[in-house]
Design a protein around this motif. Structure first.
Motif, PDB file in Angstrom:
ATOM      1  N   GLN A   3      28.778  19.306 -58.510  1.00  0.00           N
ATOM      2  CA  GLN A   3      30.124  18.548 -58.364  1.00  0.00           C
ATOM      3  C   GLN A   3      29.931  18.064 -56.901  1.00  0.00           C
ATOM      4  O   GLN A   3      29.831  19.033 -55.998  1.00  0.00           O
ATOM      5  N   ALA A   4      29.811  16.899 -56.868  1.00  0.00           N
ATOM      6  CA  ALA A   4      29.646  16.242 -55.575  1.00  0.00           C
ATOM      7  C   ALA A   4      31.215  15.794 -54.911  1.00  0.00           C
ATOM      8  O   ALA A   4      32.112  15.287 -55.980  1.00  0.00           O
ATOM      9  N   SER A   5      31.630  15.980 -53.779  1.00  0.00           N
ATOM     10  CA  SER A   5      32.810  15.560 -53.335  1.00  0.00           C
ATOM     11  C   SER A   5      32.861  15.189 -51.958  1.00  0.00           C
ATOM     12  O   SER A   5      32.069  15.434 -51.197  1.00  0.00           O
ATOM     13  N   GLY A   6      34.227  14.954 -51.320  1.00  0.00           N
ATOM     14  CA  GLY A   6      34.248  14.494 -49.969  1.00  0.00           C
ATOM     15  C   GLY A   6      34.193  12.906 -49.890  1.00  0.00           C
ATOM     16  O   GLY A   6      34.196  12.622 -48.522  1.00  0.00           O
ATOM     17  N   GLY A  14      32.821   5.608 -38.503  1.00  0.00           N
ATOM     18  CA  GLY A  14      33.604   6.895 -38.546  1.00  0.00           C
ATOM     19  C   GLY A  14      32.406   8.030 -39.239  1.00  0.00           C
ATOM     20  O   GLY A  14      31.474   7.594 -39.561  1.00  0.00           O
ATOM     21  N   SER A  15      33.012   9.073 -39.770  1.00  0.00           N
ATOM     22  CA  SER A  15      32.287  10.132 -40.303  1.00  0.00           C
ATOM     23  C   SER A  15      32.973  10.925 -41.631  1.00  0.00           C
ATOM     24  O   SER A  15      34.059  10.586 -41.861  1.00  0.00           O
ATOM     25  N   LEU A  16      32.252  11.066 -42.366  1.00  0.00           N
ATOM     26  CA  LEU A  16      32.315  12.004 -43.604  1.00  0.00           C
ATOM     27  C   LEU A  16      31.498  13.064 -43.973  1.00  0.00           C
ATOM     28  O   LEU A  16      30.241  13.010 -43.310  1.00  0.00           O
ATOM     29  N   ARG A  17      31.736  14.056 -44.464  1.00  0.00           N
ATOM     30  CA  ARG A  17      31.047  15.230 -45.018  1.00  0.00           C
ATOM     31  C   ARG A  17      31.283  15.294 -46.303  1.00  0.00           C
ATOM     32  O   ARG A  17      32.378  15.540 -47.086  1.00  0.00           O
ATOM     33  N   GLY A  64      19.045  10.153 -37.895  1.00  0.00           N
ATOM     34  CA  GLY A  64      19.870  10.141 -36.714  1.00  0.00           C
ATOM     35  C   GLY A  64      21.228   9.949 -36.948  1.00  0.00           C
ATOM     36  O   GLY A  64      22.065  10.176 -36.145  1.00  0.00           O
ATOM     37  N   ARG A  65      21.773   9.519 -38.182  1.00  0.00           N
ATOM     38  CA  ARG A  65      23.124   9.522 -38.667  1.00  0.00           C
ATOM     39  C   ARG A  65      23.456  10.254 -39.632  1.00  0.00           C
ATOM     40  O   ARG A  65      24.599  10.912 -39.611  1.00  0.00           O
ATOM     41  N   PHE A  66      22.690  10.475 -40.619  1.00  0.00           N
ATOM     42  CA  PHE A  66      22.981  11.460 -41.776  1.00  0.00           C
ATOM     43  C   PHE A  66      22.139  13.093 -41.455  1.00  0.00           C
ATOM     44  O   PHE A  66      21.200  12.905 -40.972  1.00  0.00           O
ATOM     45  N   THR A  67      22.923  14.120 -41.945  1.00  0.00           N
ATOM     46  CA  THR A  67      22.196  15.364 -41.707  1.00  0.00           C
ATOM     47  C   THR A  67      22.633  16.247 -42.802  1.00  0.00           C
ATOM     48  O   THR A  67      23.489  16.067 -43.405  1.00  0.00           O
ATOM     49  N   ILE A  68      21.480  16.756 -43.507  1.00  0.00           N
ATOM     50  CA  ILE A  68      21.868  17.601 -44.521  1.00  0.00           C
ATOM     51  C   ILE A  68      21.800  19.194 -44.031  1.00  0.00           C
ATOM     52  O   ILE A  68      20.978  19.566 -43.330  1.00  0.00           O
ATOM     53  N   GLN A  80      26.242  15.558 -44.031  1.00  0.00           N
ATOM     54  CA  GLN A  80      27.353  14.906 -42.811  1.00  0.00           C
ATOM     55  C   GLN A  80      26.750  13.596 -42.484  1.00  0.00           C
ATOM     56  O   GLN A  80      25.686  13.312 -42.274  1.00  0.00           O
ATOM     57  N   MET A  81      27.515  12.754 -42.359  1.00  0.00           N
ATOM     58  CA  MET A  81      27.458  11.392 -42.352  1.00  0.00           C
ATOM     59  C   MET A  81      28.268  10.907 -41.200  1.00  0.00           C
ATOM     60  O   MET A  81      29.427  10.953 -41.223  1.00  0.00           O
ATOM     61  N   ASN A  82      27.517  10.294 -40.094  1.00  0.00           N
ATOM     62  CA  ASN A  82      28.234   9.877 -38.849  1.00  0.00           C
ATOM     63  C   ASN A  82      27.828   8.331 -38.461  1.00  0.00           C
ATOM     64  O   ASN A  82      26.610   7.846 -39.211  1.00  0.00           O
ATOM     65  N   SER A  83      28.528   7.498 -37.910  1.00  0.00           N
ATOM     66  CA  SER A  83      28.209   6.281 -37.364  1.00  0.00           C
ATOM     67  C   SER A  83      28.156   5.284 -38.792  1.00  0.00           C
ATOM     68  O   SER A  83      27.096   4.679 -38.838  1.00  0.00           O
ATOM     69  N   LEU A  84      28.857   5.782 -39.559  1.00  0.00           N
ATOM     70  CA  LEU A  84      29.033   4.804 -40.728  1.00  0.00           C
ATOM     71  C   LEU A  84      29.183   3.582 -40.777  1.00  0.00           C
ATOM     72  O   LEU A  84      29.963   2.985 -39.792  1.00  0.00           O
TER      73      LEU A  84
END
Length: 128
Positions: A3-6, A14-17, A64-68, A80-84
């Protein structure tokens, strides 16, 4: 079952996780990857993480923007997604397999047909 969420609507910059959890099972023996599919485009791999040794792989497009990362105690893998940016808009999926080579091939070379488990996807929209 995964199940993917977020997902959600976020402004550029902006950022989302995102979270990927297993229902009715455990993720700690599985290698997990994140993928996305934008309208009219093929599903593309983003990143993957080993079940236990911490190894990760991330594609250049989001480096550089996304991290697992993962928390096996919570049975969850995160993206973790930054600088979207607006071009990050897509449905994001997580998938898993017991073979590290298989998830690497899926993320890095598009060989997604060999993955064992897929989540249902979560929509990410980047827009002002």
């Amino acid at each position: 079952q995964l199940q993917a969420s977020g997902g959600g609507l976020v402004q550029p910059g902006g950022s989302l996780r995102l979270s990927c959890a297993a229902s009715g099972g455990t993720l700690d023996a599985l290698h997990v990857g994140w993928f996305r599919q934008a309208p009219g485009k093929e599903r593309e791999g983003l990143s993957c993480i080993h079940s236990s040794d911490g190894s990760t792989y991330i594609v250049d497009a989001v480096k550089g923007r996304f991290t697992i990362f993962r928390d096996n105690a919570k049975n969850t893998v995160y993206l973790q997604m930054n600088s979207l940016r607006p071009d990050d808009t897509a449905v994001y999926y997580c998938a898993a397999t017991g073979w590290w080579g298989t998830i690497l091939a899926a993320v890095g070379r598009g060989r997604i047909g060999e993955l064992d488990y897929w989540g249902q996807g979560t929509q990410v929209t980047v827009s002002s």
